[in-house]
Design an enzyme around this catalytic site. Structure first.
Site, PDB file in Angstrom:
ATOM      1  N   CYS A 113       0.961  -1.060   0.003  1.00  8.07           N
ATOM      2  CA  CYS A 113      -0.024   0.120   0.139  1.00  8.07           C
ATOM      3  C   CYS A 113       0.818   1.197  -0.044  1.00  8.07           C
ATOM      4  CB  CYS A 113      -1.108  -0.066   1.221  1.00  8.07           C
ATOM      5  SG  CYS A 113      -1.808  -1.615   1.253  1.00  8.07           S
ATOM      6  N   HIS A 253      -3.235   6.532   2.120  1.00  8.30           N
ATOM      7  CA  HIS A 253      -3.706   5.254   1.641  1.00  8.30           C
ATOM      8  C   HIS A 253      -5.254   4.992   2.462  1.00  8.30           C
ATOM      9  CE1 HIS A 253      -4.176   1.273   1.071  1.00  8.30           C
ATOM     10  NE2 HIS A 253      -4.020   0.862   1.929  1.00  8.30           N
ATOM     11  N   ASN A 283     -10.436  -0.320  -0.436  1.00  9.83           N
ATOM     12  CA  ASN A 283      -8.824  -0.281  -0.362  1.00  9.83           C
ATOM     13  C   ASN A 283      -7.983  -0.975  -1.359  1.00  9.83           C
ATOM     14  OD1 ASN A 283      -6.123  -0.925   0.297  1.00  9.83           O
ATOM     15  ND2 ASN A 283      -6.485  -1.837   2.103  1.00  9.83           N
TER      16      ASN A 283
HETATM   17  N1  ACO Z   1     -18.822  -8.701   8.799  1.00  7.76           N
HETATM   18  C1  ACO Z   1     -19.462  -8.814  10.063  1.00  7.76           C
HETATM   19  N2  ACO Z   1     -18.721  -9.078  11.114  1.00  7.76           N
HETATM   20  C2  ACO Z   1     -17.333  -9.434  11.297  1.00  7.76           C
HETATM   21  C3  ACO Z   1     -16.757  -9.125   9.676  1.00  7.76           C
HETATM   22  C4  ACO Z   1     -17.397  -8.698   8.717  1.00  7.76           C
HETATM   23  N3  ACO Z   1     -17.059  -8.439   7.501  1.00  7.76           N
HETATM   24  N4  ACO Z   1     -15.405  -9.257   9.802  1.00  7.76           N
HETATM   25  C5  ACO Z   1     -15.191  -9.478  11.277  1.00  7.76           C
HETATM   26  N5  ACO Z   1     -16.481  -9.515  11.851  1.00  7.76           N
HETATM   27  C6  ACO Z   1     -16.939  -9.909  13.302  1.00  7.76           C
HETATM   28  C7  ACO Z   1     -15.543 -10.754  13.937  1.00  7.76           C
HETATM   29  O1  ACO Z   1     -15.919 -12.052  13.670  1.00  7.76           O
HETATM   30  C8  ACO Z   1     -15.817 -10.604  15.287  1.00  7.76           C
HETATM   31  O2  ACO Z   1     -17.099 -11.010  15.780  1.00  7.76           O
HETATM   32  P1  ACO Z   1     -16.866 -11.790  17.294  1.00  7.76           P
HETATM   33  O3  ACO Z   1     -16.772 -10.591  18.279  1.00  7.76           O
HETATM   34  O4  ACO Z   1     -17.954 -12.536  17.539  1.00  7.76           O
HETATM   35  O5  ACO Z   1     -15.672 -12.561  17.254  1.00  7.76           O
HETATM   36  C9  ACO Z   1     -16.245  -8.792  15.341  1.00  7.76           C
HETATM   37  O6  ACO Z   1     -16.703  -8.788  13.995  1.00  7.76           O
HETATM   38  C10 ACO Z   1     -15.070  -8.120  15.455  1.00  7.76           C
HETATM   39  O7  ACO Z   1     -13.927  -8.395  14.781  1.00  7.76           O
HETATM   40  P2  ACO Z   1     -12.631  -7.760  14.599  1.00  7.76           P
HETATM   41  O8  ACO Z   1     -11.817  -8.354  13.716  1.00  7.76           O
HETATM   42  O9  ACO Z   1     -12.035  -7.385  16.261  1.00  7.76           O
HETATM   43  O10 ACO Z   1     -13.226  -6.562  14.215  1.00  7.76           O
HETATM   44  P3  ACO Z   1     -12.372  -5.100  13.997  1.00  7.76           P
HETATM   45  O11 ACO Z   1     -13.144  -4.099  15.034  1.00  7.76           O
HETATM   46  O12 ACO Z   1     -10.932  -5.186  14.578  1.00  7.76           O
HETATM   47  O13 ACO Z   1     -12.306  -4.532  12.715  1.00  7.76           O
HETATM   48  C11 ACO Z   1     -10.854  -4.621  10.769  1.00  7.76           C
HETATM   49  C12 ACO Z   1     -11.636  -5.305  11.610  1.00  7.76           C
HETATM   50  C13 ACO Z   1     -11.815  -3.684  10.126  1.00  7.76           C
HETATM   51  C14 ACO Z   1     -10.314  -5.290   9.782  1.00  7.76           C
HETATM   52  C15 ACO Z   1      -9.824  -3.703  11.659  1.00  7.76           C
HETATM   53  O14 ACO Z   1      -9.092  -4.807  12.426  1.00  7.76           O
HETATM   54  C16 ACO Z   1      -9.028  -2.997  10.694  1.00  7.76           C
HETATM   55  O15 ACO Z   1      -9.111  -1.944  10.288  1.00  7.76           O
HETATM   56  N6  ACO Z   1      -7.644  -3.413  10.699  1.00  7.76           N
HETATM   57  C17 ACO Z   1      -6.733  -2.506   9.610  1.00  7.76           C
HETATM   58  C18 ACO Z   1      -6.467  -3.606   8.612  1.00  7.76           C
HETATM   59  C19 ACO Z   1      -6.835  -2.926   7.298  1.00  7.76           C
HETATM   60  O16 ACO Z   1      -7.595  -1.850   7.160  1.00  7.76           O
HETATM   61  N7  ACO Z   1      -6.263  -3.690   6.551  1.00  7.76           N
HETATM   62  C20 ACO Z   1      -6.437  -3.116   5.016  1.00  7.76           C
HETATM   63  C21 ACO Z   1      -5.280  -3.904   4.433  1.00  7.76           C
HETATM   64  S1  ACO Z   1      -3.890  -3.266   5.079  1.00  7.76           S
HETATM   65  C22 ACO Z   1      -3.602  -1.745   4.724  1.00  7.76           C
HETATM   66  O17 ACO Z   1      -4.158  -1.298   3.587  1.00  7.76           O
HETATM   67  C23 ACO Z   1      -3.002  -1.058   5.629  1.00  7.76           C
END
Ligand code: ACO
Length: 326
Positions: A113, A253, A283
């Site tokens: 990215c 990004h 993204n």
């Molecule tokens: N739809 C519904 N529920 C979901 C989804 C979805 N798509 N994905 C995860 N969940 C659920 C999980 O199973 C979990 O359920 P549980 O509590 O029953 O176990 C709950 O939602 C919370 O999951 P988390 O993974 O803790 O969710 P979080 O709030 O951390 O959000 C996310 C996840 C959005 C991926 C976050 O960690 C994030 O923003 N990470 C940064 C990564 C990113 O943006 N990466 C992009 C590529 S890298 C880059 O470009 C930098």
């Protein structure tokens, strides 16, 4: 002398997939995706829309907007982690073929990215060294091809597209004034393609199918992304004697709205300074910053003399930014 962006272009696949449509095949909802990421739609490339195809279309647009001919180009740099061919040839070579330009150099940059940020600085360096006069820098991704559509943790995040700029010489103090390029290789396993390289080859019958797609430790990437976002913006401002008031736009990004919101609070920079378009494109890794610049250009937001910071962060782990006087 330095180098600056003469024009910006893009290519966006026509197929637009909303969160509602995605929810029919992935266990998720529009509400979850919007509140956790700020994403509302993504554009998904067809089989015909390979990375080299999308990059070529963006390149044609950017050259036309700059009033330049393909024969004015000296070097093509393509930033991508989803090349047409996994190891070689470079996608930039296929763009050179598609455009039909002779006697030039071309290569790919693989910095996930942060790829476009790296590409801009490499281009600037080649112009400063006198190696080239006009350089195409293209960020392009077909992330849909390496996304596990059964994994709701990643399937909702990514999209496809291409953004391109043409770099030309500029007088000092204009164009790309400064860049910061950084890596933390200890985090290589937080976000990667686990299988398929020479260290961990694909073994038919043994390699689990899920290892053939993007792996991400979302929380680890989130923490890293917020931290380095602030670091890069602060470092670019400090090195160039800028305050937040001096900066017209920060073009980050486009990974996730919450990452940018947390970074803006920590850096004490108002959200209005950050240009965001992940709602429409999700993204797109290397393509996300030039896609945002192209959209800003279409909207007439970019004016000569504006002070713009880019900030990239992603797999590798890589991060960095550019300070551009438009
Ligand atoms: N739809 C519904 N529920 C979901 C989804 C979805 N798509 N994905 C995860 N969940 C659920 C999980 O199973 C979990 O359920 P549980 O509590 O029953 O176990 C709950 O939602 C919370 O999951 P988390 O993974 O803790 O969710 P979080 O709030 O951390 O959000 C996310 C996840 C959005 C991926 C976050 O960690 C994030 O923003 N990470 C940064 C990564 C990113 O943006 N990466 C992009 C590529 S890298 C880059 O470009 C930098």
């Amino acid at each position: 002398m330095t180098a600056g962006i003469a024009s910006v272009g893009s290519y966006i696949p026509a197929r637009r997939v909303s969160n509602e449509e995605l929810s029919k095949t992935v266990d998720t909802s529009d509400e979850w995706i919007r509140t956790h990421t700020g994403i509302g739609n993504r554009h998904i490339a067809s089989d015909k829309e390979t990375c080299s195809y999308m990059a070529t279309e963006a390149a044609k647009e950017v050259l036309e907007k700059a009033g330049m001919s393909k024969d004015d180009v000296d070097i093509i740099i393509v930033a991508t982690i989803t090349p047409d061919y996994r190891d070689f040839p470079a996608t930039a070579n296929l763009v050179q073929r598609n455009l039909g330009i002779g006697n030039i150099g071309s290569f790919d940059v693989k910095a996930a990215c942060t790829g476009f940020v790296y590409g801009l600085e490499l281009g600037r360096g080649l112009i400063l060294a006198g190696t080239a006069k006009n350089i195409l820098v293209i960020g392009v991704e077909k992330l849909s091809a390496i996304t596990n559509w059964n994994d709701r943790g990643t399937a909702v995040l990514f999209g496809d597209g291409a953004g391109a700029v043409v770099l030309t010489p500029r007088v000092k103090g204009e164009g790309i004034v400064d860049s910061v390029l950084r890596t933390d290789g200890t985090g290589y396993d937080a976000l990667n393609m686990p299988i398929g390289g020479t260290a961990t080859p694909f073994i038919p019958g043994e390699t689990p199918e899920e290892d053939l797609y993007i792996y991400m430790d979302g929380q680890r990437v989130y923490n890293f992304a917020v931290k380095v976002n602030v670091e890069i913006v602060m470092e670019l401002m400090k090195r160039n004697g800028l305050t937040a008031d001096d900066v017209d736009y920060i073009v980050p990004h486009q990974a996730n709205y919450r990452i940018i919101l947390a970074a803006s609070r920590r850096a004490k920079i108002p959200m209005e300074k950050y240009y965001l378009n992940m709602e429409e494109f999700a993204n797109t890794s290397s393509a996300s910053i030039p896609l945002a610049l192209a959209e800003m250009d279409r909207k007439g937001l970019l004016k000569k003399g504006m002070k713009i910071l880019t900030v990239g962060f992603g797999g590798g782990l890589t991060y960095g930014g550019n300070y551009i006087v438009w």
